[in-house]
Write a protein that holds these residues in place. Structure first.
Motif, short mmCIF file in Angstrom:
data_model
loop_
_atom_site.label_atom_id
_atom_site.label_comp_id
_atom_site.label_asym_id
_atom_site.label_seq_id
_atom_site.Cartn_x
_atom_site.Cartn_y
_atom_site.Cartn_z
N PRO A 154 5.09 1.29 -5.08
CA PRO A 154 5.41 1.81 -6.42
C PRO A 154 5.09 3.29 -6.61
O PRO A 154 5.55 3.90 -7.58
CB PRO A 154 4.53 0.96 -7.34
N ASN A 155 4.34 3.88 -5.68
CA ASN A 155 3.91 5.27 -5.85
C ASN A 155 4.78 6.25 -5.09
O ASN A 155 5.06 7.34 -5.60
CB ASN A 155 2.45 5.42 -5.41
N GLY A 156 5.18 5.91 -3.88
CA GLY A 156 6.11 6.74 -3.14
C GLY A 156 5.59 8.10 -2.73
O GLY A 156 6.33 9.08 -2.73
N ILE A 157 4.33 8.17 -2.37
CA ILE A 157 3.76 9.44 -1.92
C ILE A 157 4.15 9.66 -0.47
O ILE A 157 3.87 8.82 0.39
CB ILE A 157 2.23 9.43 -2.08
N LEU A 158 4.78 10.77 -0.18
CA LEU A 158 5.34 11.00 1.15
C LEU A 158 4.27 10.97 2.24
O LEU A 158 4.50 10.44 3.32
CB LEU A 158 6.09 12.33 1.17
N SER A 159 3.10 11.51 1.94
CA SER A 159 2.06 11.61 2.97
C SER A 159 1.51 10.25 3.38
O SER A 159 0.90 10.12 4.44
CB SER A 159 0.93 12.50 2.48
N THR A 160 1.73 9.23 2.58
CA THR A 160 1.20 7.90 2.91
C THR A 160 2.31 6.87 3.07
O THR A 160 2.07 5.67 3.02
CB THR A 160 0.22 7.41 1.83
N ILE A 161 3.50 7.32 3.31
CA ILE A 161 4.65 6.44 3.34
C ILE A 161 4.62 5.50 4.54
O ILE A 161 5.26 4.45 4.53
CB ILE A 161 5.95 7.26 3.32
N ARG A 162 3.86 5.86 5.59
CA ARG A 162 3.77 5.04 6.79
C ARG A 162 2.58 4.08 6.75
O ARG A 162 2.37 3.31 7.69
CB ARG A 162 3.63 5.93 8.02
N VAL A 163 1.82 4.12 5.69
CA VAL A 163 0.56 3.38 5.60
C VAL A 163 0.81 2.01 4.96
O VAL A 163 1.34 1.92 3.85
CB VAL A 163 -0.48 4.17 4.78
N ILE A 164 0.37 0.97 5.66
CA ILE A 164 0.59 -0.39 5.16
C ILE A 164 -0.01 -0.58 3.77
O ILE A 164 0.59 -1.19 2.90
CB ILE A 164 0.00 -1.41 6.16
N ALA A 165 -1.19 -0.05 3.56
CA ALA A 165 -1.90 -0.24 2.29
C ALA A 165 -1.20 0.41 1.11
O ALA A 165 -1.53 0.12 -0.05
CB ALA A 165 -3.32 0.28 2.41
N SER A 166 -0.22 1.28 1.36
CA SER A 166 0.51 1.91 0.26
C SER A 166 1.48 0.95 -0.42
O SER A 166 1.93 1.22 -1.53
CB SER A 166 1.29 3.12 0.78
N TYR A 167 1.78 -0.13 0.24
CA TYR A 167 2.81 -1.05 -0.23
C TYR A 167 2.16 -2.25 -0.92
O TYR A 167 1.36 -2.97 -0.32
CB TYR A 167 3.68 -1.49 0.94
N ASP A 168 2.55 -2.47 -2.16
CA ASP A 168 1.94 -3.53 -2.97
C ASP A 168 2.63 -4.88 -2.82
O ASP A 168 2.02 -5.92 -3.07
CB ASP A 168 1.96 -3.14 -4.45
N TYR A 169 3.91 -4.84 -2.49
CA TYR A 169 4.70 -6.07 -2.46
C TYR A 169 5.36 -6.22 -1.08
O TYR A 169 5.87 -5.24 -0.53
CB TYR A 169 5.78 -6.05 -3.55
N TRP A 170 5.35 -7.48 -0.59
CA TRP A 170 5.85 -7.75 0.76
C TRP A 170 6.78 -8.96 0.75
O TRP A 170 6.53 -9.94 0.03
CB TRP A 170 4.68 -8.02 1.71
N GLY A 171 7.80 -8.88 1.60
CA GLY A 171 8.63 -10.03 1.84
C GLY A 171 8.00 -10.94 2.88
O GLY A 171 6.96 -10.62 3.45
#
Length: 124
Positions: free
Chosen positions: A98-115
């Motif tokens: 939900p945040n979309g910060i470019l510097s952390t786009i590769r980080v698993i913890a940046s993603y709140d929702y998963w399929g």
């Protein structure tokens, strides 16, 4: 928010496959959308992401072979995989940030929702 991934299967090396992820509960445009994969016996790793602006980011291992895209009308994100190789064998997961910060786009913890993941198997 729910993510439903589909489209995995068996492919021969050199062939193509496209996996899809449908976002429900909120429009996919609300998120940076990412694809991750987990090869057998290995850790989950970043594959590709697309920001709300349409800007895309790829892992070095797939750049030039994989393409991430989104269809806002269908609230769906796609990962087109060309020239597949046996090392691409993995469970592929879509995720929403939900945040979309470019510097952390590769980080698993940046993603709140998963399929739930979809299995792609590439034979040599």
């Amino acid at each position: 928010v729910q993510l439903q991934a589909s489209g995995g299967g068996l492919a021969q090396a050199g062939n193509s496959l496209t996996v899809s992820c449908v976002v429900s509960g909120r429009t996919s445009n609300s998120f940076t959308m990412g694809w991750f994969r987990q090869p057998p016996g290995k850790e989950r790793e970043f594959v590709a992401a697309i920001r709300r602006s349409g800007h895309t980011t790829y892992a070095d291992s797939v750049r030039g072979r994989f393409t991430i895209s989104r269809d806002s009308a269908k609230s769906t994100v796609y990962l087109q995989m060309n020239n597949l190789q046996p090392e691409d064998t993995a469970v592929y997961y879509c995720a929403a940030d939900p945040n979309g910060i470019l510097s952390t786009i590769r980080v698993i913890a940046s993603y709140d929702y998963w399929g739930q993941g979809t299995l792609v198997t590439v034979s040599s």
